[in-house]
Design a protein around this motif. Sequence first.
Motif, PDB file in Angstrom:
ATOM      1  N   ASP A 157     -45.341 -88.993 -29.657  1.00 33.97           N
ATOM      2  CA  ASP A 157     -44.469 -88.646 -28.523  1.00 33.97           C
ATOM      3  C   ASP A 157     -43.107 -88.115 -28.965  1.00 33.97           C
ATOM      4  O   ASP A 157     -42.380 -87.538 -28.176  1.00 33.97           O
ATOM      5  CB  ASP A 157     -44.305 -89.823 -27.562  1.00 33.97           C
ATOM      6  CG  ASP A 157     -43.595 -91.016 -28.184  1.00 33.97           C
ATOM      7  OD1 ASP A 157     -43.419 -91.035 -29.417  1.00 33.97           O
ATOM      8  OD2 ASP A 157     -43.231 -91.929 -27.427  1.00 33.97           O
ATOM      9  N   HIS A 158     -42.746 -88.282 -30.248  1.00 33.46           N
ATOM     10  CA  HIS A 158     -41.485 -87.733 -30.736  1.00 33.46           C
ATOM     11  C   HIS A 158     -41.546 -86.214 -30.846  1.00 33.46           C
ATOM     12  O   HIS A 158     -40.512 -85.553 -30.920  1.00 33.46           O
ATOM     13  CB  HIS A 158     -41.132 -88.320 -32.101  1.00 33.46           C
ATOM     14  CG  HIS A 158     -40.838 -89.777 -32.054  1.00 33.46           C
ATOM     15  ND1 HIS A 158     -39.730 -90.294 -31.434  1.00 33.46           N
ATOM     16  CD2 HIS A 158     -41.518 -90.842 -32.540  1.00 33.46           C
ATOM     17  CE1 HIS A 158     -39.733 -91.610 -31.537  1.00 33.46           C
ATOM     18  NE2 HIS A 158     -40.813 -91.965 -32.207  1.00 33.46           N
TER      19      HIS A 158
ATOM     20  N   LYS B  45     -41.367 -82.761 -25.621  1.00 32.54           N
ATOM     21  CA  LYS B  45     -40.233 -82.824 -24.703  1.00 32.54           C
ATOM     22  C   LYS B  45     -40.699 -82.298 -23.355  1.00 32.54           C
ATOM     23  O   LYS B  45     -41.671 -81.544 -23.255  1.00 32.54           O
ATOM     24  CB  LYS B  45     -39.025 -82.059 -25.219  1.00 32.54           C
ATOM     25  CG  LYS B  45     -39.064 -80.570 -25.082  1.00 32.54           C
ATOM     26  CD  LYS B  45     -37.730 -79.986 -25.501  1.00 32.54           C
ATOM     27  CE  LYS B  45     -37.680 -78.491 -25.323  1.00 32.54           C
ATOM     28  NZ  LYS B  45     -36.392 -77.926 -25.697  1.00 32.54           N
TER      29      LYS B  45
ATOM     30  N   ILE C  68     -30.099 -92.856 -28.444  1.00 30.73           N
ATOM     31  CA  ILE C  68     -31.444 -92.299 -28.534  1.00 30.73           C
ATOM     32  C   ILE C  68     -32.069 -92.387 -27.149  1.00 30.73           C
ATOM     33  O   ILE C  68     -32.149 -93.453 -26.550  1.00 30.73           O
ATOM     34  CB  ILE C  68     -32.305 -93.070 -29.552  1.00 30.73           C
ATOM     35  CG1 ILE C  68     -31.748 -92.868 -30.952  1.00 30.73           C
ATOM     36  CG2 ILE C  68     -33.757 -92.619 -29.481  1.00 30.73           C
ATOM     37  CD1 ILE C  68     -32.460 -93.681 -32.003  1.00 30.73           C
ATOM     38  N   SER C  69     -32.491 -91.242 -26.640  1.00 31.89           N
ATOM     39  CA  SER C  69     -33.057 -91.235 -25.294  1.00 31.89           C
ATOM     40  C   SER C  69     -34.512 -91.679 -25.344  1.00 31.89           C
ATOM     41  O   SER C  69     -35.282 -91.267 -26.206  1.00 31.89           O
ATOM     42  CB  SER C  69     -32.955 -89.841 -24.679  1.00 31.89           C
ATOM     43  OG  SER C  69     -33.685 -88.930 -25.470  1.00 31.89           O
ATOM     44  N   LYS C  70     -34.859 -92.530 -24.438  1.00 33.27           N
ATOM     45  CA  LYS C  70     -36.238 -93.001 -24.329  1.00 33.27           C
ATOM     46  C   LYS C  70     -37.018 -91.986 -23.515  1.00 33.27           C
ATOM     47  O   LYS C  70     -36.602 -91.581 -22.439  1.00 33.27           O
ATOM     48  CB  LYS C  70     -36.288 -94.374 -23.640  1.00 33.27           C
ATOM     49  CG  LYS C  70     -35.418 -95.434 -24.293  1.00 33.27           C
ATOM     50  CD  LYS C  70     -35.912 -95.765 -25.669  1.00 33.27           C
ATOM     51  CE  LYS C  70     -35.046 -96.870 -26.267  1.00 33.27           C
ATOM     52  NZ  LYS C  70     -35.022 -96.860 -27.697  1.00 33.27           N
ATOM     53  N   LYS C  71     -38.165 -91.595 -24.053  1.00 35.62           N
ATOM     54  CA  LYS C  71     -38.989 -90.612 -23.367  1.00 35.62           C
ATOM     55  C   LYS C  71     -40.092 -91.336 -22.613  1.00 35.62           C
ATOM     56  O   LYS C  71     -40.873 -92.076 -23.206  1.00 35.62           O
ATOM     57  CB  LYS C  71     -39.592 -89.639 -24.374  1.00 35.62           C
ATOM     58  CG  LYS C  71     -38.553 -88.832 -25.119  1.00 35.62           C
ATOM     59  CD  LYS C  71     -39.202 -87.912 -26.114  1.00 35.62           C
ATOM     60  CE  LYS C  71     -38.163 -87.119 -26.862  1.00 35.62           C
ATOM     61  NZ  LYS C  71     -38.761 -86.241 -27.862  1.00 35.62           N
ATOM     62  N   ASN C  72     -40.124 -91.144 -21.327  1.00 33.60           N
ATOM     63  CA  ASN C  72     -41.162 -91.738 -20.490  1.00 33.60           C
ATOM     64  C   ASN C  72     -42.038 -90.612 -19.954  1.00 33.60           C
ATOM     65  O   ASN C  72     -41.620 -89.845 -19.095  1.00 33.60           O
ATOM     66  CB  ASN C  72     -40.541 -92.536 -19.337  1.00 33.60           C
ATOM     67  CG  ASN C  72     -39.739 -93.713 -19.847  1.00 33.60           C
ATOM     68  OD1 ASN C  72     -40.122 -94.344 -20.807  1.00 33.60           O
ATOM     69  ND2 ASN C  72     -38.621 -93.991 -19.198  1.00 33.60           N
TER      70      ASN C  72
ATOM     71  N   GLY D  55     -47.629 -95.097 -28.975  1.00 32.81           N
ATOM     72  CA  GLY D  55     -46.723 -93.953 -28.904  1.00 32.81           C
ATOM     73  C   GLY D  55     -47.430 -92.626 -29.055  1.00 32.81           C
ATOM     74  O   GLY D  55     -46.811 -91.580 -28.944  1.00 32.81           O
TER      75      GLY D  55
END
Length: 139
Positions: free
Chosen positions: A114-115, A118, A55-59, A97
């Motif tokens: 935030d999910h 992109k 699972i990629s962490k979104k910053n 989040g």
Amino acid sequence: MKFPDEPDSLCTLSIIEPIVQEVFELDCKNKLEEDFLDKLEIEDKETKVFHVARISKKNFTVGQKVLLQHSKFKFFPGKLRSRWLGPHVITKIFANGAVEIQSLKTKNTFKVNDHQLKEYRKGFQTEPVEIMYLEDPIL
């Protein structure tokens, strides 16, 4: 009184032997089932670790351009229809989040998870391509 060695006795081996065999088979089945469940549990844990690691962490940062996922459910969304709306600009990031974004077109601000976001990437610039015409070979 009847003794075990008499043929008419209830305690003869012919009666006891199938019962012992059945108990032994049930015990074997229970052991196999326990082993299977243990292996299944281990495999589930390994699978979960495998997927969580990917699972990629979104910053996100304030001022960054993002795309918002179009979350309206449609039975037949067109094949060529994009599922992403935007671009939007991030105006505030909350600790839980949630992210506050502002639309570049309408200037409206709203909070989203935030999910549902992109990173927005501009299309790449194409350079002029040199055209080369091929001629028929001379024989």
